[in-house]
Design a protein around this motif. Structure first.
Motif, PDB file in Angstrom:
ATOM      1  N   UNK A 107     -14.706  23.413  33.003  1.00 39.92           N
ATOM      2  CA  UNK A 107     -13.700  24.391  32.581  1.00 39.92           C
ATOM      3  C   UNK A 107     -12.365  23.675  32.666  1.00 39.92           C
ATOM      4  N   UNK A 108     -11.556  23.799  31.630  1.00 39.18           N
ATOM      5  CA  UNK A 108     -10.316  23.025  31.555  1.00 39.18           C
ATOM      6  C   UNK A 108      -9.340  23.346  32.687  1.00 39.18           C
ATOM      7  N   UNK A 109      -9.465  24.479  33.324  1.00 36.86           N
ATOM      8  CA  UNK A 109      -8.545  24.853  34.408  1.00 36.86           C
ATOM      9  C   UNK A 109      -9.069  24.486  35.797  1.00 36.86           C
TER      10      UNK A 109
ATOM     11  N   UNK B 200     -10.643  21.491  38.581  1.00 42.25           N
ATOM     12  CA  UNK B 200     -10.598  20.057  38.882  1.00 42.25           C
ATOM     13  C   UNK B 200     -11.996  19.443  38.971  1.00 42.25           C
ATOM     14  N   UNK B 201     -13.005  20.263  39.223  1.00 37.20           N
ATOM     15  CA  UNK B 201     -14.381  19.766  39.353  1.00 37.20           C
ATOM     16  C   UNK B 201     -15.280  20.430  38.312  1.00 37.20           C
ATOM     17  N   UNK B 202     -16.359  19.752  37.937  1.00 35.44           N
ATOM     18  CA  UNK B 202     -17.257  20.349  36.944  1.00 35.44           C
ATOM     19  C   UNK B 202     -17.995  21.568  37.498  1.00 35.44           C
ATOM     20  N   UNK B 203     -18.351  22.466  36.604  1.00 45.05           N
ATOM     21  CA  UNK B 203     -19.147  23.641  36.960  1.00 45.05           C
ATOM     22  C   UNK B 203     -20.598  23.218  37.173  1.00 45.05           C
ATOM     23  N   UNK B 204     -21.048  22.209  36.407  1.00 50.94           N
ATOM     24  CA  UNK B 204     -22.428  21.722  36.480  1.00 50.94           C
ATOM     25  C   UNK B 204     -22.451  20.218  36.303  1.00 50.94           C
ATOM     26  N   UNK B 205     -23.250  19.543  37.125  1.00 51.83           N
ATOM     27  CA  UNK B 205     -23.586  18.136  36.919  1.00 51.83           C
ATOM     28  C   UNK B 205     -25.105  18.059  37.022  1.00 51.83           C
ATOM     29  N   UNK B 206     -25.767  17.832  35.903  1.00 55.45           N
ATOM     30  CA  UNK B 206     -27.230  17.748  35.859  1.00 55.45           C
ATOM     31  C   UNK B 206     -27.614  16.277  35.743  1.00 55.45           C
TER      32      UNK B 206
ATOM     33  N   UNK C  27     -10.806  26.305  28.283  1.00 58.34           N
ATOM     34  CA  UNK C  27     -11.871  25.800  27.413  1.00 58.34           C
ATOM     35  C   UNK C  27     -13.051  25.416  28.279  1.00 58.34           C
ATOM     36  N   UNK C  28     -14.240  25.726  27.811  1.00 52.83           N
ATOM     37  CA  UNK C  28     -15.471  25.333  28.491  1.00 52.83           C
ATOM     38  C   UNK C  28     -16.104  24.240  27.642  1.00 52.83           C
ATOM     39  N   UNK C  29     -16.330  23.087  28.263  1.00 54.36           N
ATOM     40  CA  UNK C  29     -16.789  21.916  27.522  1.00 54.36           C
ATOM     41  C   UNK C  29     -18.055  21.371  28.173  1.00 54.36           C
ATOM     42  N   UNK C  30     -19.072  21.119  27.360  1.00 58.70           N
ATOM     43  CA  UNK C  30     -20.298  20.488  27.835  1.00 58.70           C
ATOM     44  C   UNK C  30     -20.325  19.057  27.320  1.00 58.70           C
ATOM     45  N   UNK C  31     -20.681  18.129  28.184  1.00 54.53           N
ATOM     46  CA  UNK C  31     -20.745  16.716  27.813  1.00 54.53           C
ATOM     47  C   UNK C  31     -22.124  16.155  28.130  1.00 54.53           C
TER      48      UNK C  31
END
Length: 156
Positions: A23-25, A27-33, A8-12
């Protein structure tokens, strides 16, 4: 060759003014803005292809984040997602799924509807008063032209 998996790809977006994409698989975020907004992030929306994220802040700022398929993975069709959900949770579970609502956001929506109704009444009252006044005469100096800015994000 890399192993394929479903994730799952989740944006917060949050009150800390940041947007993160996970990405649920992983351990680290793909993006931190961290530096795009001065106030809370209040809305997020993915484009239909799932590769562009729109984020809006209460400060009026809108940011557009574009990704490549290799960063987030291939988007599954609605049928593929439904089949995975059915295999994982069964059909009875799918029938009861709904959208969880945040009570604070629901209150804000109610307040917004109330203020829109009040503004509408105020506008109608102003129109009634304006009908009684003579129309304003045009000024001698020309008005400055309005500036329209449009920004697009494209993949080259």
């Amino acid at each position: 060759k890399s192993k394929t998996y479903v994730a799952s790809c989740i944006a917060l977006g949050a009150q800390d003014n940041k947007v993160t994409v996970w990405l649920s698989q992983k351990a680290r975020p793909v993006l931190v803005a961290k530096t795009f907004f001065n106030q809370s992030v209040v809305d997020l929306c993915w484009s239909p292809d799932g590769l562009t994220l729109f984020a809006a802040s209460i400060d009026g700022t809108v940011a557009v984040f574009s990704f490549e398929e290799k960063e987030l993975g291939e988007r599954l069709s609605a049928k593929e997602v439904q089949d995975i959900m059915k295999d994982s949770y069964g059909t009875a579970r799918l029938d009861r799924m709904g959208v969880a609502e945040d009570p604070a956001l629901m209150e804000l929506q109610e307040e917004d509807l109330t203020s829109v109704a009040a503004m509408k009444k105020s506008t109608e009252a102003k129109k009634a008063v304006q009908k009684k006044r003579p129309a304003p005469q045009p000024s001698a100096s020309p008005a400055k032209p309005a500036v329209l800015v449009q920004t697009e994000t494209v993949r080259a």
